[in-house]
Design an enzyme around this catalytic site. Sequence first.
Site, PDB file in Angstrom:
ATOM      1  N   PHE A 162       5.791   6.868 -11.501  1.00 54.87           N
ATOM      2  CA  PHE A 162       7.124   7.013 -10.895  1.00 54.87           C
ATOM      3  C   PHE A 162       8.131   7.609 -11.872  1.00 54.87           C
ATOM      4  O   PHE A 162       9.303   7.313 -11.825  1.00 54.87           O
ATOM      5  CB  PHE A 162       7.612   5.684 -10.296  1.00 54.87           C
ATOM      6  CG  PHE A 162       6.906   5.387  -8.994  1.00 54.87           C
ATOM      7  CD1 PHE A 162       7.519   5.654  -7.791  1.00 54.87           C
ATOM      8  CD2 PHE A 162       5.610   4.912  -9.005  1.00 54.87           C
ATOM      9  CE1 PHE A 162       6.849   5.435  -6.605  1.00 54.87           C
ATOM     10  CE2 PHE A 162       4.933   4.695  -7.815  1.00 54.87           C
ATOM     11  CZ  PHE A 162       5.542   4.963  -6.619  1.00 54.87           C
ATOM     12  N   ASN A 178      10.279  -2.211  -4.308  1.00 52.10           N
ATOM     13  CA  ASN A 178      10.639  -0.860  -3.859  1.00 52.10           C
ATOM     14  C   ASN A 178      11.930  -0.378  -4.506  1.00 52.10           C
ATOM     15  O   ASN A 178      12.052   0.797  -4.873  1.00 52.10           O
ATOM     16  CB  ASN A 178      10.753  -0.812  -2.333  1.00 52.10           C
ATOM     17  CG  ASN A 178       9.390  -0.580  -1.693  1.00 52.10           C
ATOM     18  OD1 ASN A 178       8.393  -0.416  -2.402  1.00 52.10           O
ATOM     19  ND2 ASN A 178       9.337  -0.556  -0.384  1.00 52.10           N
ATOM     20  N   ALA A 184       9.961  13.873 -12.064  1.00 52.33           N
ATOM     21  CA  ALA A 184      11.221  14.417 -11.548  1.00 52.33           C
ATOM     22  C   ALA A 184      10.928  15.285 -10.327  1.00 52.33           C
ATOM     23  O   ALA A 184       9.881  15.928 -10.247  1.00 52.33           O
ATOM     24  CB  ALA A 184      11.904  15.238 -12.640  1.00 52.33           C
ATOM     25  N   LEU A 205       0.831  -1.215   0.000  1.00 53.27           N
ATOM     26  CA  LEU A 205       0.000   0.000   0.000  1.00 53.27           C
ATOM     27  C   LEU A 205       0.859   1.255   0.000  1.00 53.27           C
ATOM     28  O   LEU A 205       2.010   1.242   0.436  1.00 53.27           O
ATOM     29  CB  LEU A 205      -0.945   0.009   1.204  1.00 53.27           C
ATOM     30  CG  LEU A 205      -0.390   0.020   2.629  1.00 53.27           C
ATOM     31  CD1 LEU A 205       0.122   1.376   3.055  1.00 53.27           C
ATOM     32  CD2 LEU A 205      -1.463  -0.439   3.594  1.00 53.27           C
ATOM     33  N   ARG A 206       0.267   2.339  -0.534  1.00 53.91           N
ATOM     34  CA  ARG A 206       0.949   3.641  -0.496  1.00 53.91           C
ATOM     35  C   ARG A 206       0.251   4.509   0.527  1.00 53.91           C
ATOM     36  O   ARG A 206      -0.978   4.600   0.531  1.00 53.91           O
ATOM     37  CB  ARG A 206       0.822   4.359  -1.850  1.00 53.91           C
ATOM     38  CG  ARG A 206       1.538   3.711  -2.991  1.00 53.91           C
ATOM     39  CD  ARG A 206       0.998   4.252  -4.303  1.00 53.91           C
ATOM     40  NE  ARG A 206      -0.445   4.039  -4.407  1.00 53.91           N
ATOM     41  CZ  ARG A 206      -1.244   4.642  -5.283  1.00 53.91           C
ATOM     42  NH1 ARG A 206      -0.760   5.522  -6.127  1.00 53.91           N
ATOM     43  NH2 ARG A 206      -2.548   4.383  -5.310  1.00 53.91           N
ATOM     44  N   GLU A 207       1.032   5.160   1.377  1.00 53.07           N
ATOM     45  CA  GLU A 207       0.424   6.128   2.285  1.00 53.07           C
ATOM     46  C   GLU A 207      -0.270   7.192   1.447  1.00 53.07           C
ATOM     47  O   GLU A 207       0.194   7.548   0.376  1.00 53.07           O
ATOM     48  CB  GLU A 207       1.498   6.762   3.164  1.00 53.07           C
ATOM     49  CG  GLU A 207       2.025   5.791   4.194  1.00 53.07           C
ATOM     50  CD  GLU A 207       3.179   6.362   5.005  1.00 53.07           C
ATOM     51  OE1 GLU A 207       3.320   7.584   5.071  1.00 53.07           O
ATOM     52  OE2 GLU A 207       3.944   5.554   5.555  1.00 53.07           O
ATOM     53  N   GLY A 223      11.711  10.057  -0.591  1.00 53.85           N
ATOM     54  CA  GLY A 223      11.884   9.953   0.859  1.00 53.85           C
ATOM     55  C   GLY A 223      10.887   8.935   1.377  1.00 53.85           C
ATOM     56  O   GLY A 223      10.567   7.971   0.685  1.00 53.85           O
ATOM     57  N   CYS A 279       9.781   4.002   3.466  1.00 57.06           N
ATOM     58  CA  CYS A 279      10.086   2.715   2.814  1.00 57.06           C
ATOM     59  C   CYS A 279      11.291   2.735   1.886  1.00 57.06           C
ATOM     60  O   CYS A 279      12.256   2.015   2.119  1.00 57.06           O
ATOM     61  CB  CYS A 279       8.850   2.220   2.071  1.00 57.06           C
ATOM     62  SG  CYS A 279       7.527   1.767   3.199  1.00 57.06           S
TER      63      CYS A 279
HETATM   64  P1  NAD Z   1       4.850   2.393  12.150  1.00 55.56           P
HETATM   65  O1  NAD Z   1       6.085   2.804  12.834  1.00 55.56           O
HETATM   66  O2  NAD Z   1       3.861   3.402  11.695  1.00 55.56           O
HETATM   67  O3  NAD Z   1       4.057   1.346  13.069  1.00 55.56           O
HETATM   68  C1  NAD Z   1       4.652   0.305  13.759  1.00 55.56           C
HETATM   69  C2  NAD Z   1       3.899   0.119  15.079  1.00 55.56           C
HETATM   70  O4  NAD Z   1       4.334  -1.080  15.704  1.00 55.56           O
HETATM   71  C3  NAD Z   1       4.138   1.239  16.097  1.00 55.56           C
HETATM   72  O5  NAD Z   1       2.896   1.803  16.456  1.00 55.56           O
HETATM   73  C4  NAD Z   1       4.813   0.547  17.275  1.00 55.56           C
HETATM   74  O6  NAD Z   1       4.446   1.090  18.527  1.00 55.56           O
HETATM   75  C5  NAD Z   1       4.287  -0.860  17.116  1.00 55.56           C
HETATM   76  N1  NAD Z   1       5.083  -1.910  17.771  1.00 55.56           N
HETATM   77  C6  NAD Z   1       6.423  -2.105  17.745  1.00 55.56           C
HETATM   78  N2  NAD Z   1       6.751  -3.201  18.436  1.00 55.56           N
HETATM   79  C7  NAD Z   1       5.593  -3.728  18.923  1.00 55.56           C
HETATM   80  C8  NAD Z   1       5.279  -4.867  19.715  1.00 55.56           C
HETATM   81  N3  NAD Z   1       6.222  -5.713  20.150  1.00 55.56           N
HETATM   82  N4  NAD Z   1       3.988  -5.089  20.000  1.00 55.56           N
HETATM   83  C9  NAD Z   1       3.020  -4.259  19.587  1.00 55.56           C
HETATM   84  N5  NAD Z   1       3.259  -3.168  18.826  1.00 55.56           N
HETATM   85  C10 NAD Z   1       4.536  -2.913  18.495  1.00 55.56           C
HETATM   86  O7  NAD Z   1       5.340   1.504  10.904  1.00 55.56           O
HETATM   87  P2  NAD Z   1       4.611   1.298   9.478  1.00 55.56           P
HETATM   88  O8  NAD Z   1       4.874   2.450   8.595  1.00 55.56           O
HETATM   89  O9  NAD Z   1       3.217   0.822   9.697  1.00 55.56           O
HETATM   90  O10 NAD Z   1       5.473   0.082   8.905  1.00 55.56           O
HETATM   91  C11 NAD Z   1       5.362  -1.224   9.433  1.00 55.56           C
HETATM   92  C12 NAD Z   1       6.045  -2.193   8.491  1.00 55.56           C
HETATM   93  O11 NAD Z   1       5.360  -2.192   7.233  1.00 55.56           O
HETATM   94  C13 NAD Z   1       7.490  -1.824   8.162  1.00 55.56           C
HETATM   95  O12 NAD Z   1       8.222  -3.011   8.012  1.00 55.56           O
HETATM   96  C14 NAD Z   1       7.386  -1.118   6.836  1.00 55.56           C
HETATM   97  O13 NAD Z   1       8.563  -1.216   6.065  1.00 55.56           O
HETATM   98  C15 NAD Z   1       6.254  -1.876   6.174  1.00 55.56           C
HETATM   99  N6  NAD Z   1       5.531  -1.120   5.141  1.00 55.56           N
HETATM  100  C16 NAD Z   1       5.199   0.186   5.361  1.00 55.56           C
HETATM  101  C17 NAD Z   1       4.484   0.876   4.388  1.00 55.56           C
HETATM  102  C18 NAD Z   1       4.109   2.328   4.593  1.00 55.56           C
HETATM  103  O14 NAD Z   1       3.672   2.954   3.620  1.00 55.56           O
HETATM  104  N7  NAD Z   1       4.250   2.877   5.776  1.00 55.56           N
HETATM  105  C19 NAD Z   1       4.094   0.225   3.209  1.00 55.56           C
HETATM  106  C20 NAD Z   1       4.416  -1.103   3.043  1.00 55.56           C
HETATM  107  C21 NAD Z   1       5.137  -1.780   4.014  1.00 55.56           C
END
Ligand code: NAD
Length: 438
Positions: A251, A210, A254, A152-154, A259, A262
């Site tokens: 993508f 990615n 330019a 997913l994309r934020e 940033g 990910c």
């Molecule tokens: P985030 O930092 O927003 O959320 C992670 C959450 O996990 C935090 O709220 C933290 O408090 C919680 N946490 C950590 N350890 C914990 C534990 N032991 N028990 C319970 N909660 C715990 O991170 P995110 O952006 O959601 O990313 C999560 C994963 O998904 C990463 O590996 C990231 O690379 C991947 N990802 C992110 C995106 C994105 O767009 N943000 C997209 C695809 C994949």
Amino acid sequence: MRIAMIGTGYVGLVSGACFADFGHRVACVDKDASKIDGLNDGVMPIWEPGLEALVKANVERKRLSFTTDVAEAVRDAEAVFIAVGTPARRGDGHADLTFVFEAVRELAPAMKPGTVVVTKSTVPVGTGDRIEAILKEEGVTDVSVASNPEFLREGAAIADFKHPDRIVVGAEDDRAQDVMREIYRPLFLNRAPILITGRRTAELTKYAANAFLAVKISFINEIADLCEAVDADVQDVARGIGLDNRIGAKFLHAGPGYGGSCFPKDTLALLQTADEAGVDQRIVRTTVEVNDDRKQAMVERVSRALGGELAGKRVAILGLAFKPNTDDMREAPSIPLVEGLIERGASVAAFDPVAREQAEKVLSGVEFADDAYAAADGADALVIVTEWDEFRALDLERIAASLRGKILVDLRNVYDRTDAEEAGLTYYGIGRGRPRNA
Ligand code: NAD
């Protein structure tokens, strides 16, 4: 299905809410009690379009709940998803798996036999094997671990989750495959392709995706530099190549460099995996260098537009989040830009529609304005850093009247040079030739 989601951040909360919306029962866990308290009071910890309504609806239907108690969430779950952060480890850029392994040790004693443990976090190849080993160490006898990377994309997270281009599942046993198919059945019925692979392959697929997108962005950024040197227009080049189906238009915008939470960390982690495997990944390594240099180079770009001197200048910044429709500031190109401007003696007034609170945590010495026009007021130059929709239709004459320096540095190519020049501005885009009125 009964699902536990460990980690209620961008990915965990969106995935949990969407799974609940499919009809599953989801308990979202986070160790951050303030996040869980907020969610139980209907307060979202992140800004994501449509999320609040989706969460509220599914809480009311009693399909979605929030807790800090892992054991309570995991006890009856048929699948436990791990969606905790995997940031870059300081020093070497390796994915830091501390949160993942901590979560596994916490959930192991509470799991019922046969529960499938699924990594949704982005994790390096072999993490599934390590999770399996930890579960066994913790006394779980009936172990099944799958990989289900998230794409997913934020900013468009709910739509992406509900209408994915594909679902990737890495599973080594029939039970994991069956559980994952059942969880994603609503999407499967909607014809979203589900790709079942080996677990290591699924883990690597996320990094490859990615890294490839990062390469695409860096490629067009370098072409933009060339366009500037030879007086060509990168927007037209991007369109000219993007209409080719083999290349694709996405993508190819330019800008100031990628940033976010990910691409920067995932490209570094891929390089670490490659190093450990003894396989050079020159394209990705160069992409990381190109992007780092580019983010740093934006200060010089603004300085050039201002005649080479930043000391004593006032610069207005529009957009701080790493991209529109999110308040996420992680690795945002605005950070090195703002820091560099201040370091070189400029003062900075900034406006972002939603990221102010997050930006205040990472940027100091910035004056935060209440809207774009207030930021522009009395500034020597206006710099568009994040292409929020509301910056696409500014009253350029009003901006020109507010500015002291009449300079527009458009790092996202939002505006047309002629429109900006007709409004009395000197326009500097990315890869689009030189100002005609400088
Ligand atoms: P985030 O930092 O927003 O959320 C992670 C959450 O996990 C935090 O709220 C933290 O408090 C919680 N946490 C950590 N350890 C914990 C534990 N032991 N028990 C319970 N909660 C715990 O991170 P995110 O952006 O959601 O990313 C999560 C994963 O998904 C990463 O590996 C990231 O690379 C991947 N990802 C992110 C995106 C994105 O767009 N943000 C997209 C695809 C994949």
